[in-house]
Design a protein around this motif. Sequence first.
Motif, mmCIF file in Angstrom:
data_model
loop_
_atom_site.group_PDB
_atom_site.id
_atom_site.type_symbol
_atom_site.label_atom_id
_atom_site.label_comp_id
_atom_site.label_asym_id
_atom_site.label_seq_id
_atom_site.Cartn_x
_atom_site.Cartn_y
_atom_site.Cartn_z
ATOM 1 N N GLY A 228 0.921 -1.509 -0.345
ATOM 2 C CA GLY A 228 0.234 0.076 -0.386
ATOM 3 C C GLY A 228 0.982 1.471 0.213
ATOM 4 N N GLN A 229 -0.275 2.467 -0.039
ATOM 5 C CA GLN A 229 0.812 3.690 -0.559
ATOM 6 C C GLN A 229 0.642 4.435 1.283
ATOM 7 O OE1 GLN A 229 3.114 3.955 -2.522
ATOM 8 N NE2 GLN A 229 3.197 2.300 -3.141
ATOM 9 N N HIS A 230 1.102 5.898 1.541
ATOM 10 C CA HIS A 230 0.668 6.413 2.586
ATOM 11 C C HIS A 230 1.217 8.439 1.633
ATOM 12 C CE1 HIS A 230 4.481 7.103 3.938
ATOM 13 N NE2 HIS A 230 4.493 6.564 4.275
ATOM 14 N N GLN A 231 0.392 8.667 2.727
ATOM 15 C CA GLN A 231 0.379 10.250 1.861
ATOM 16 C C GLN A 231 1.340 10.727 3.847
ATOM 17 O OE1 GLN A 231 0.243 12.075 -1.126
ATOM 18 N NE2 GLN A 231 -0.376 9.012 -1.029
ATOM 19 N N GLY A 232 2.216 9.927 4.650
ATOM 20 C CA GLY A 232 3.146 10.645 5.625
ATOM 21 C C GLY A 232 3.116 9.397 6.615
ATOM 22 N N ALA A 233 4.472 8.900 6.479
ATOM 23 C CA ALA A 233 4.718 7.795 8.110
ATOM 24 C C ALA A 233 4.044 8.732 9.407
ATOM 25 C CB ALA A 233 6.238 7.223 7.691
ATOM 26 N N PHE A 234 3.958 9.476 9.371
ATOM 27 C CA PHE A 234 4.597 10.097 10.652
ATOM 28 C C PHE A 234 2.580 10.170 11.223
ATOM 29 C CE2 PHE A 234 3.436 13.493 7.645
ATOM 30 C CZ PHE A 234 1.963 13.915 7.349
ATOM 31 N N ALA A 235 1.524 10.009 10.249
ATOM 32 C CA ALA A 235 0.193 10.086 10.237
ATOM 33 C C ALA A 235 0.062 8.574 11.694
ATOM 34 C CB ALA A 235 -0.530 10.653 9.447
#
Length: 363
Positions: A228-235
């Motif tokens: 999968g993909q994310h828009q920021g690991a910080f979240a």
Amino acid sequence: MRVVAAMSGGVDSAVAAARMVDAGHEVVGVHLALSQSAATLRESARGCCTIEDAGDARRVADKVGIPFYVWDMAQRFKEDVVEDFVAEYTAGRTPNPCLRCNERIKFAALLDKALALGFDAVATGHYAQIVDGPGGRELHRAVDPAKDQSYVLGVLDADQLAHSFFPLGDTTKPQIRQEAAERGFSVAKKPDSHDICFIADGDTKGWLTRRLGEQPGDIVDTEGEVVGQHQGAFAYTVGQRRGLGLKVPRADGAKRYVVDVQPRTNTVVVGTQDLLGIDILAADHARWCGPVPVGELRVGAQLRAHGEEFAAVAVAEDDRVSVRLDRRARGVAPGQSVVLYDGTRVVGSATITSTERSRTAQG
């Protein structure tokens, strides 16, 4: 005693202030302005520090008959709590801003200012108890387990406890609301604030994304396959299951959870639930509510606010603590706080830096 009553504008701090007056103390009400752009009205039960809250606190102070002031600590709160919160998530950790606020604002900045102005102590509406023990004042759990806030007060040291009052610790929340109504306080039925006070809508992921911008990256399984993909690991945080948006399901259909966040590579790692169980913790930034423990100590370890308590053995060394749980706990993330108890007494707290999974523990 001359006491500063910290008044948030809620029912708990209102009754706490009134009880301190009833006890014969010389009380001054203080509302902390923690937002640099306070909203005019509370949008939900989540937020706090609105102009409405300051007005509610002032009306209670007038009814009780005590002086009332607003102290501006917005810049200190921004630096010590909000920016710390952002930095922790950026580093792949999961912080608890309530502990930081208690440590650095309410029982550091506020208490320091109160003492400098000639006051003797600060009183708050936290649900916890202070007991005079053989070695000095001790912090204990509240009688109402559903409201107990000793976990978020585990950052207080012995000197801070010596200058603190928690008048509500022997009372349940329904009793507090009834008392507020009997005193004629308009806040008697006011909803509690909850979650993170400076994220009024409760959307931590959205708030962080607005602060840090989108940072696209991969979500991988424990074998390194991109799923999968994310828009920021910080979240993301360890133990998270919802909102992952995985594109590649497991062949056996098992649910997957976040098991690691790797900020250096901006990668989120997911795995099955069994990988979440850990029983060994390393922690730093230890804060002791009394003497520093020596040697091994049998304790109860609480890993999140209102979470269960795990039987454990703790060993303290300088400002670090190692904790071995008798059975595994799930979803424990670096950045969370471990608070140690001896019965109902709070021994101290520390910030988790790493976790491990032994082969022998159960759970």
